[in-house]
Write a protein that holds these residues in place. Structure first.
Motif, PDB file in Angstrom:
ATOM      1  N   GLU A 181       0.823 -13.010  12.074  1.00 25.29           N
ATOM      2  CA  GLU A 181       0.828 -14.201  11.245  1.00 25.29           C
ATOM      3  C   GLU A 181      -0.002 -13.918  10.004  1.00 25.29           C
ATOM      4  N   TYR A 182       0.637 -13.958   8.845  1.00 23.84           N
ATOM      5  CA  TYR A 182       0.005 -13.645   7.565  1.00 23.84           C
ATOM      6  C   TYR A 182      -1.217 -14.530   7.331  1.00 23.84           C
ATOM      7  N   ARG A 183      -2.287 -13.913   6.838  1.00 26.90           N
ATOM      8  CA  ARG A 183      -3.502 -14.651   6.487  1.00 26.90           C
ATOM      9  C   ARG A 183      -3.820 -14.559   5.000  1.00 26.90           C
ATOM     10  N   THR A 184      -3.934 -13.357   4.457  1.00 28.17           N
ATOM     11  CA  THR A 184      -4.244 -13.184   3.040  1.00 28.17           C
ATOM     12  C   THR A 184      -3.927 -11.753   2.630  1.00 28.17           C
ATOM     13  N   THR A 185      -3.755 -11.545   1.337  1.00 26.13           N
ATOM     14  CA  THR A 185      -3.563 -10.200   0.801  1.00 26.13           C
ATOM     15  C   THR A 185      -4.902  -9.704   0.283  1.00 26.13           C
ATOM     16  N   LEU A 186      -5.395  -8.631   0.869  1.00 26.60           N
ATOM     17  CA  LEU A 186      -6.678  -8.069   0.480  1.00 26.60           C
ATOM     18  C   LEU A 186      -6.539  -7.179  -0.750  1.00 26.60           C
ATOM     19  N   ALA A 187      -5.464  -6.403  -0.820  1.00 23.11           N
ATOM     20  CA  ALA A 187      -5.176  -5.556  -1.979  1.00 23.11           C
ATOM     21  C   ALA A 187      -3.701  -5.724  -2.299  1.00 23.11           C
ATOM     22  N   GLY A 188      -3.401  -6.212  -3.470  1.00 28.70           N
ATOM     23  CA  GLY A 188      -2.020  -6.448  -3.865  1.00 28.70           C
ATOM     24  C   GLY A 188      -1.965  -7.553  -4.898  1.00 28.70           C
ATOM     25  N   PRO A 189      -0.770  -7.922  -5.309  1.00 29.21           N
ATOM     26  CA  PRO A 189      -0.630  -8.956  -6.334  1.00 29.21           C
ATOM     27  C   PRO A 189      -1.288 -10.276  -5.919  1.00 29.21           C
ATOM     28  N   GLU A 190      -1.988 -10.895  -6.861  1.00 27.77           N
ATOM     29  CA  GLU A 190      -2.596 -12.208  -6.626  1.00 27.77           C
ATOM     30  C   GLU A 190      -1.501 -13.214  -6.280  1.00 27.77           C
ATOM     31  N   GLY A 191      -1.783 -14.080  -5.354  1.00 27.47           N
ATOM     32  CA  GLY A 191      -0.833 -15.114  -4.981  1.00 27.47           C
ATOM     33  C   GLY A 191       0.277 -14.637  -4.063  1.00 27.47           C
TER      34      GLY A 191
ATOM     35  N   LEU B  41      17.814  10.323   4.992  1.00 25.86           N
ATOM     36  CA  LEU B  41      16.766  10.751   5.919  1.00 25.86           C
ATOM     37  C   LEU B  41      17.379  11.072   7.279  1.00 25.86           C
ATOM     38  N   ASP B  42      16.593  11.727   8.130  1.00 21.97           N
ATOM     39  CA  ASP B  42      17.030  12.089   9.477  1.00 21.97           C
ATOM     40  C   ASP B  42      17.491  10.837  10.228  1.00 21.97           C
ATOM     41  N   ARG B  43      18.738  10.814  10.623  1.00 23.52           N
ATOM     42  CA  ARG B  43      19.288   9.645  11.317  1.00 23.52           C
ATOM     43  C   ARG B  43      19.052   9.687  12.823  1.00 23.52           C
ATOM     44  N   ASP B  44      18.589  10.841  13.326  1.00 22.49           N
ATOM     45  CA  ASP B  44      18.379  10.969  14.770  1.00 22.49           C
ATOM     46  C   ASP B  44      16.968  10.587  15.205  1.00 22.49           C
ATOM     47  N   GLU B  45      16.034  10.479  14.239  1.00 26.33           N
ATOM     48  CA  GLU B  45      14.667  10.143  14.623  1.00 26.33           C
ATOM     49  C   GLU B  45      14.539   8.638  14.866  1.00 26.33           C
ATOM     50  N   PRO B  46      13.562   8.233  15.698  1.00 25.43           N
ATOM     51  CA  PRO B  46      13.300   6.805  15.857  1.00 25.43           C
ATOM     52  C   PRO B  46      12.988   6.178  14.502  1.00 25.43           C
ATOM     53  N   CYS B  47      13.315   4.921  14.371  1.00 24.75           N
ATOM     54  CA  CYS B  47      13.210   4.226  13.089  1.00 24.75           C
ATOM     55  C   CYS B  47      12.431   2.932  13.309  1.00 24.75           C
ATOM     56  N   GLU B  48      11.332   2.802  12.610  1.00 23.98           N
ATOM     57  CA  GLU B  48      10.552   1.571  12.650  1.00 23.98           C
ATOM     58  C   GLU B  48      10.564   0.952  11.266  1.00 23.98           C
ATOM     59  N   MET B  49      10.894  -0.323  11.212  1.00 24.50           N
ATOM     60  CA  MET B  49      11.044  -1.010   9.936  1.00 24.50           C
ATOM     61  C   MET B  49       9.966  -2.091   9.803  1.00 24.50           C
ATOM     62  N   LEU B  50       9.077  -1.887   8.823  1.00 23.88           N
ATOM     63  CA  LEU B  50       8.087  -2.903   8.480  1.00 23.88           C
ATOM     64  C   LEU B  50       8.799  -3.948   7.631  1.00 23.88           C
ATOM     65  N   ASN B  51       8.753  -5.194   8.063  1.00 24.23           N
ATOM     66  CA  ASN B  51       9.403  -6.302   7.369  1.00 24.23           C
ATOM     67  C   ASN B  51       8.353  -7.277   6.840  1.00 24.23           C
ATOM     68  N   LEU B  52       8.412  -7.559   5.552  1.00 28.64           N
ATOM     69  CA  LEU B  52       7.613  -8.594   4.921  1.00 28.64           C
ATOM     70  C   LEU B  52       8.608  -9.563   4.301  1.00 28.64           C
ATOM     71  N   VAL B  53       8.531 -10.831   4.680  1.00 30.25           N
ATOM     72  CA  VAL B  53       9.554 -11.795   4.265  1.00 30.25           C
ATOM     73  C   VAL B  53       8.908 -13.056   3.717  1.00 30.25           C
ATOM     74  N   ARG B  54       9.314 -13.445   2.510  1.00 29.73           N
ATOM     75  CA  ARG B  54       8.912 -14.714   1.898  1.00 29.73           C
ATOM     76  C   ARG B  54      10.163 -15.586   1.822  1.00 29.73           C
ATOM     77  N   LEU B  55      10.056 -16.806   2.305  1.00 25.32           N
ATOM     78  CA  LEU B  55      11.212 -17.697   2.377  1.00 25.32           C
ATOM     79  C   LEU B  55      11.285 -18.656   1.193  1.00 25.32           C
TER      80      LEU B  55
END
Length: 143
Positions: free
Chosen positions: A78-88, A18-32
Motif C-alpha cells: 500500500e503506497y505511502r509516499t515517494t522518498l526519491a522521485g517526482p514531487e506529488g 530478452l530471454d523468454r525462457d527465464e522467470p519474469c517478474e513485473m513491478l507494477n505501479l498504477v495511478r487510476l
C-alpha cells in the motif's frame, strides 16, 4: 498530463528481445483516473464508473487468465509516499506479478479473454509503470 498506459512498440520489442525462457517478474505501479474513460462504442462508455471500479473489473476478468498461464501476484504493498522521485507522485496500486517465463506473460497478453479484459485497465489507468525484472538472490546488503 498524458500517462503511460500501454507499452510503445519499441518497449514491447525490447521486452520480446530478452530471454523468454527465464522467470519474469513485473513491478507494477498504477495511478487510476477519477472517472474511467472507456472508448466510444464500449458498453461502459459514458458510465459513471470510477477508475477504481474499472480496475476491479480488469482484475476480475484478467485474473483467471493470469492463473491459467501460471502467473500470480507475489507481493502487494500500500503506497505511502515517494522518498526519491517526482514531487506529488503517488500510486494507487503497487505490486509484483510473477510469471514462470516471459512466454507465459506473452501468452497472457495475447489471450482473447485478456484482450477483452484489458479495456477495463485502459479505461481505469491514468499513468503506470510496468518494469520487467528477473528474479535475483536476496540478502542483507544492497548490490
Amino acid at each position: 498530463m498524458t500517462g503511460h498506459i500501454d507499452p510503445t512498440r519499441a518497449q514491447f520489442d525490447a521486452f520480446k528481445a530478452l530471454d523468454r525462457d527465464e522467470p519474469c517478474e513485473m513491478l507494477n505501479l498504477v495511478r487510476l483516473r477519477d472517472i474511467a474513460q472507456y472508448p466510444q462504442g464500449h458498453e461502459q462508455a459514458g458510465s459513471p464508473l470510477t477508475g477504481a471500479e474499472a480496475y476491479r473489473l480488469y482484475g476480475q476478468h484478467s485474473g483467471p487468465v493470469l492463473a491459467r498461464v501460471g502467473g500470480a501476484i507475489v507481493w502487494r504493498g500500500e503506497y505511502r509516499t515517494t522518498l526519491a522521485g517526482p514531487e506529488g507522485d503517488h500510486w494507487d496500486h503497487v505490486f509484483v506479478a510473477r510469471y514462470p517465463t516471459a512466454h507465459a506473460f506473452l501468452a497472457m497478453v495475447t489471450d482473447p479473454d485478456y484482450q477483452r479484459a484489458v479495456v477495463h485497465r485502459q479505461a481505469a489507468v491514468q499513468d503506470s509503470r510496468l518494469i520487467r525484472c528477473a528474479p535475483a538472490a536476496t540478502g542483507e546488503v544492497f548490490g
